[in-house]
Design an enzyme around this catalytic site. Structure first.
Site, PDB file in Angstrom:
ATOM      1  N   ASP A 173     -10.432  -5.865  -2.596  1.00  0.00           N
ATOM      2  CA  ASP A 173      -9.455  -4.745  -1.815  1.00  0.00           C
ATOM      3  C   ASP A 173     -10.600  -3.425  -1.703  1.00  0.00           C
ATOM      4  O   ASP A 173     -10.732  -2.785  -2.994  1.00  0.00           O
ATOM      5  CB  ASP A 173      -8.233  -4.397  -2.535  1.00  0.00           C
ATOM      6  CG  ASP A 173      -7.322  -3.173  -1.694  1.00  0.00           C
ATOM      7  OD1 ASP A 173      -7.782  -2.449  -1.102  1.00  0.00           O
ATOM      8  OD2 ASP A 173      -6.152  -3.461  -1.989  1.00  0.00           O
ATOM      9  N   HIS A 209      -7.548  -5.919   1.187  1.00  0.00           N
ATOM     10  CA  HIS A 209      -6.158  -5.241   1.574  1.00  0.00           C
ATOM     11  C   HIS A 209      -5.373  -5.615   2.494  1.00  0.00           C
ATOM     12  O   HIS A 209      -4.245  -5.315   2.570  1.00  0.00           O
ATOM     13  CB  HIS A 209      -6.587  -3.675   1.662  1.00  0.00           C
ATOM     14  CG  HIS A 209      -5.423  -2.628   1.358  1.00  0.00           C
ATOM     15  ND1 HIS A 209      -5.063  -2.456   0.171  1.00  0.00           N
ATOM     16  CD2 HIS A 209      -5.023  -1.909   2.328  1.00  0.00           C
ATOM     17  CE1 HIS A 209      -4.213  -1.529   0.447  1.00  0.00           C
ATOM     18  NE2 HIS A 209      -4.228  -1.080   1.649  1.00  0.00           N
ATOM     19  N   SER A 223       0.767  -1.176   0.122  1.00  0.00           N
ATOM     20  CA  SER A 223       0.007  -0.096  -0.147  1.00  0.00           C
ATOM     21  C   SER A 223       0.841   1.362   0.099  1.00  0.00           C
ATOM     22  O   SER A 223       1.578   1.425  -0.939  1.00  0.00           O
ATOM     23  CB  SER A 223      -0.880   0.053   1.271  1.00  0.00           C
ATOM     24  OG  SER A 223      -1.897   0.807   1.037  1.00  0.00           O
TER      25      SER A 223
HETATM   26  N1  LIG Z   1      -7.600   2.393   9.562  1.00  0.00           N
HETATM   27  C1  LIG Z   1      -7.862   2.225   8.077  1.00  0.00           C
HETATM   28  C2  LIG Z   1      -7.186   1.089   7.535  1.00  0.00           C
HETATM   29  C3  LIG Z   1      -5.808   1.160   7.608  1.00  0.00           C
HETATM   30  C4  LIG Z   1      -5.185   0.011   6.606  1.00  0.00           C
HETATM   31  O1  LIG Z   1      -5.852  -0.447   6.099  1.00  0.00           O
HETATM   32  N2  LIG Z   1      -3.887   0.085   6.776  1.00  0.00           N
HETATM   33  C5  LIG Z   1      -3.302  -0.963   6.051  1.00  0.00           C
HETATM   34  C6  LIG Z   1      -1.996  -0.501   5.394  1.00  0.00           C
HETATM   35  S1  LIG Z   1      -2.878   0.628   4.143  1.00  0.00           S
HETATM   36  C7  LIG Z   1      -2.561  -2.090   7.054  1.00  0.00           C
HETATM   37  O2  LIG Z   1      -1.662  -2.665   6.693  1.00  0.00           O
HETATM   38  N3  LIG Z   1      -3.070  -1.992   8.492  1.00  0.00           N
HETATM   39  C8  LIG Z   1      -2.431  -2.898   9.420  1.00  0.00           C
HETATM   40  C9  LIG Z   1      -2.948  -4.228   9.519  1.00  0.00           C
HETATM   41  O3  LIG Z   1      -3.792  -4.634   8.541  1.00  0.00           O
HETATM   42  O4  LIG Z   1      -2.438  -4.958  10.196  1.00  0.00           O
HETATM   43  C10 LIG Z   1      -9.480   2.042   7.914  1.00  0.00           C
HETATM   44  O5  LIG Z   1     -10.180   1.920   9.094  1.00  0.00           O
HETATM   45  O6  LIG Z   1      -9.807   1.926   6.793  1.00  0.00           O
END
Ligand SMILES: N[C@@H](CCC(=O)N[C@@H](CS)C(=O)NCC(=O)O)C(=O)O
Length: 287
Positions: free
Chosen positions: A230, A263, A152
């Site tokens: 995603d 995602h 990402s």
């Molecule tokens: N906080 C965001 C999501 C953030 C998100 O998806 N971050 C990804 C990277 S872009 C990630 O790897 N999050 C940490 C995880 O999944 O452990 C939401 O509420 O939609």
């Protein structure tokens, strides 16, 4: 100086977490390293093992990849060192830096900010290059070949840093990268905030523009995986723009689209082995 925070035996190798004073950031930074079983027997510094850097996405830390991606088993088999930095400065004290999850803390976007009040500490682009030097000095040996990949925001970071420094990183891949940040809301917010309103300055940190602007840097190809379930795909990621730029520029690209995958790290861990074998294969070739 490197401060060892913790150490865990893992698949016959060792998982470590470190803190150090990062010159580019002007603050302490944390990163994680996985050293495969073959590490101890390597004659350093001449013949270091390949090193693969992983850049994580929004809201992540230096721990996320090592805990969730399931990379250590294959890294142990392939004999590659894995390194994962944090995703932003911590404790910079910039007003508002924790107000949103897609800008500020946890969202450094792998650029060097020029806008105030971010310019003093938010310099993740220079930090990744500093970390590469530090890791090679400490673990890799001067001649160790390096690869870089990410997810990402970190996929954007890996692609852009590799495209800007093909002499420093010999292999590159990404999971669900923000592939054309100048034309999506995440990228417009981050680049506007860190780099300012002049869009010409954004091109140097946009993977699609970099491919369009330059020669073929990775004749052995770039690997990108993208889940089709995603939730960020339509609005934020734009893999088709990157694909079109690669096609027009003659840059070989393997873009795999996977039905049903979202995602997160269930998607990433599913295809992690392919990425590690891709990097190990490229980094083993004489270069
Ligand atoms: N906080 C965001 C999501 C953030 C998100 O998806 N971050 C990804 C990277 S872009 C990630 O790897 N999050 C940490 C995880 O999944 O452990 C939401 O509420 O939609």
């Amino acid at each position: 100086m490197l401060q060892l925070l913790s150490e865990h035996t893992c698949f016959g190798g060792v998982q470590r977490f470190y803190q150090h004073d990062a010159a580019a950031i002007g603050l302490p930074m944390r990163f994680s390293v996985y050293l495969p079983p073959g590490f101890a027997s390597q004659p350093l510094p001449q013949d270091g093992l390949p090193v693969v850097f992983y850049l994580a996405g929004l809201t992540c830390t230096e721990e996320t990849f090592m805990i969730k991606a399931g990379a250590q088993r294959v890294a142990a088999q392939e004999g590659v060192i894995l390194v994962a930095p944090d995703t932003s400065p911590r404790g910079a004290g910039v007003p508002g830096e924790t107000d949103s999850w897609d800008f500020g803390v946890g969202a450094g976007f792998y650029v060097d900010a020029v806008q105030e009040p971010w310019a003093r500490h938010y310099r993740m682009y220079s930090y990744i290059l500093e970390l590469r030097e530090l890791v090679l000095r400490e673990f890799g040996g001067d001649a160790a070949p390096c690869g870089i990949f990410g997810h990402s925001m970190g996929g954007h970071g890996a692609l852009t840093i590799a495209l800007r420094h093909p002499g420093l990183f010999r292999s590159v891949s990404a999971f669900a990268p923000i592939a054309a940040p100048s034309r999506c809301p995440w990228g417009e917010k981050a680049f506007g905030g860190y780099l300012g309103p002049d869009r010409a300055a954004w091109r140097a940190h946009d993977a699609t523009e970099l491919v369009a602007d330059g020669p073929v840097r990775f004749p052995g190809g770039i690997l990108v995986d993208q889940g089709l379930a995603d939730k960020f795909l339509a609005e934020q990621l734009n893999p088709e723009a990157f694909e079109a730029a690669c096609q027009a520029a003659g840059q070989p690209l393997t873009l795999r689209r996977h039905a049903g995958y979202d995602h997160g790290y269930y998607f990433i861990s599913t295809f992690m082995e392919d990425h590690l074998r891709f990097h190990a294969g490229q980094l083993r070739q004489p270069g």
